[in-house]
Design an enzyme around this catalytic site. Structure first.
Site, PDB file in Angstrom:
ATOM      1  N   SER A 189       0.912  -1.188   0.043  1.00  0.00           N
ATOM      2  CA  SER A 189      -0.026   0.030   0.157  1.00  0.00           C
ATOM      3  C   SER A 189       0.627   1.223   0.061  1.00  0.00           C
ATOM      4  O   SER A 189       1.681   1.484  -0.839  1.00  0.00           O
ATOM      5  CB  SER A 189      -0.962   0.027   1.272  1.00  0.00           C
ATOM      6  OG  SER A 189      -1.993   1.137   1.020  1.00  0.00           O
ATOM      7  N   ASP A 284     -10.119  -4.381  -3.815  1.00  0.00           N
ATOM      8  CA  ASP A 284      -9.283  -3.108  -3.592  1.00  0.00           C
ATOM      9  C   ASP A 284      -9.498  -1.897  -4.540  1.00  0.00           C
ATOM     10  O   ASP A 284      -9.429  -2.173  -5.672  1.00  0.00           O
ATOM     11  CB  ASP A 284      -7.588  -3.576  -3.581  1.00  0.00           C
ATOM     12  CG  ASP A 284      -6.827  -2.546  -3.402  1.00  0.00           C
ATOM     13  OD1 ASP A 284      -7.276  -1.410  -2.965  1.00  0.00           O
ATOM     14  OD2 ASP A 284      -5.503  -2.972  -3.051  1.00  0.00           O
ATOM     15  N   HIS A 314      -7.424  -5.803  -0.029  1.00  0.00           N
ATOM     16  CA  HIS A 314      -6.357  -4.741   0.500  1.00  0.00           C
ATOM     17  C   HIS A 314      -5.851  -5.118   1.831  1.00  0.00           C
ATOM     18  O   HIS A 314      -6.890  -5.282   2.646  1.00  0.00           O
ATOM     19  CB  HIS A 314      -7.002  -3.199   0.380  1.00  0.00           C
ATOM     20  CG  HIS A 314      -5.764  -2.333   0.308  1.00  0.00           C
ATOM     21  ND1 HIS A 314      -5.109  -1.805  -0.461  1.00  0.00           N
ATOM     22  CD2 HIS A 314      -5.379  -1.568   1.499  1.00  0.00           C
ATOM     23  CE1 HIS A 314      -4.164  -0.968  -0.237  1.00  0.00           C
ATOM     24  NE2 HIS A 314      -4.267  -0.941   1.182  1.00  0.00           N
TER      25      HIS A 314
END
Length: 349
Positions: A189, A284, A314
């Protein structure tokens, strides 16, 4: 072991069909992608939780820490680790943790790893199990970096810490039994965002360019809209509202979202960047930009291994205790990194 953790594991071991019945009655399918039952259960359990944007940053930081402590696995004794302090770029110090596998290949580089969290949440424990698995699978030491967080430390404090930690790793790689004079970067991320940015910045500045980049569901371009941002705008575990809240905490008011220091996807010349493993999750908002960046890297001649896990969400690297799909994906990713290193070292994978 806490009662919550025992219950979470017990429910996650139930048959998938039963878990789905307990979690809304039907599989959670968005844009043709069906979420793993165990992750659907987590999403269902937290469906009435207040949005992060309604809470103080300190409460969010503590809440996320508690959630990951419940859902992530515990490292085995086969990977050793030690926590220490390294010098920061602004007279500050940076907590860091070094993971050493039981079997290490000296031809593999040190991996400098940056955790997820939108630049606002996360710490060394966020990716504790995952970094131990990565070190073991890749047969390489992993340096996990606890960079400064917003809103106490807004951009570019966290990024500057990551750059300083990367340079520190390059200089000291040999001390940890890794390939001397070089290091790889990796993260999930926001950590993937930092890794892409550092790879590009080192190339523009003339080095030291990372030996490799591991980008797991990376934030690549916050300035652009992608179909996945709309399709998965309200999905578990990252929503559009949460992403916008992160950036409000992380960036100064009025900051240009097209700046390469936050949106590396805006870079037009991707040639000459380090080999990459790019991983995306199906559920995601960031899946499209990660997929697109992998394709652009390939088109620019960069060696790339790319895979999207359609059944995962995610932040899946932190769900390894209760999600068999997440744990299997993490193992596979670590093996992909090993294979990339092995090819570079000209040894059999």
């Amino acid at each position: 072991m806490s009662l919550q953790r025992i219950l979470a594991k017990t429910f996650s071991n139930l048959p998938g069909s039963l878990i789905v019945k307990m979690s809304g009655g039907a599989p959670l399918t968005v844009a043709g992608r069906t979420l793993e039952p165990q992750l659907q259960l987590i999403a269902w359990t937290g469906r009435n939780a207040p949005p992060l944007s309604s809470l103080p940053a300190e409460a969010v930081q503590e809440g996320v820490k508690a959630q990951f402590a419940l859902l992530a696995d515990i490292p085995s004794s086969s990977t050793s680790f030690s926590t220490f302090i390294i010098p920061g770029p602004d007279g500050n110090t940076i907590p860091a943790r070094m993971y050493r596998p039981s079997s290490q290949d000296p031809r593999h580089p040190l991996i400098v790893y940056f955790h997820m969290g939108g630049g606002v949440v996360g710490d060394l424990d966020t990716c504790h199990f995952w970094c131990s698995m990565l070190a073991q699978g890749a047969q390489a030491p992993v340096l996990s970096v606890d960079y400064r967080l917003a809103p106490k430390h807004i951009f570019p404090a966290g990024l500057n810490d990551c750059i300083a930690a990367y340079r520190w790793g390059v200089e000291r790689a040999a001390q940890f039994g890794a390939l001397p004079g070089t290091a790889a970067v990796g993260g999930d991320s926001m950590g993937g965002n930092f890794s892409a940015i550092i790879s590009q910045q080192m190339k523009r500045e003339g080095g030291p360019v990372p030996a490799f980049q591991l980008l797991i569901y990376p934030a690549i371009d916050i300035s652009k809209d992608y179909p996945s941002k709309k399709a998965f705008s309200k999905t578990f575990s990252l929503s559009q509202d949460t992403m916008e809240w992160f950036m409000k905490q992380y960036l100064p008011e009025g900051f240009d979202h097209r700046d390469l220091r936050v949106s590396p996807g805006q870079e037009t010349d991707l040639s000459g960047l380090p080999p990459a493993v790019v991983i995306t999750a199906g559920h995601d908002p960031l899946s499209d930009e990660g997929d697109e960046y992998a394709a652009r890297l390939k088109a620019a001649g960069v060696p790339v291994m790319h895979k999207r896990y359609d059944e995962l969400a995610h932040a899946f690297t932190a769900f390894t205790y209760i999600s068999p799909g997440s744990r299997a994906a993490c193992q596979e990713i670590a093996e992909m990194v090993h294979d990339m290193f092995a090819k570079a070292a000209r040894v059999p994978a």
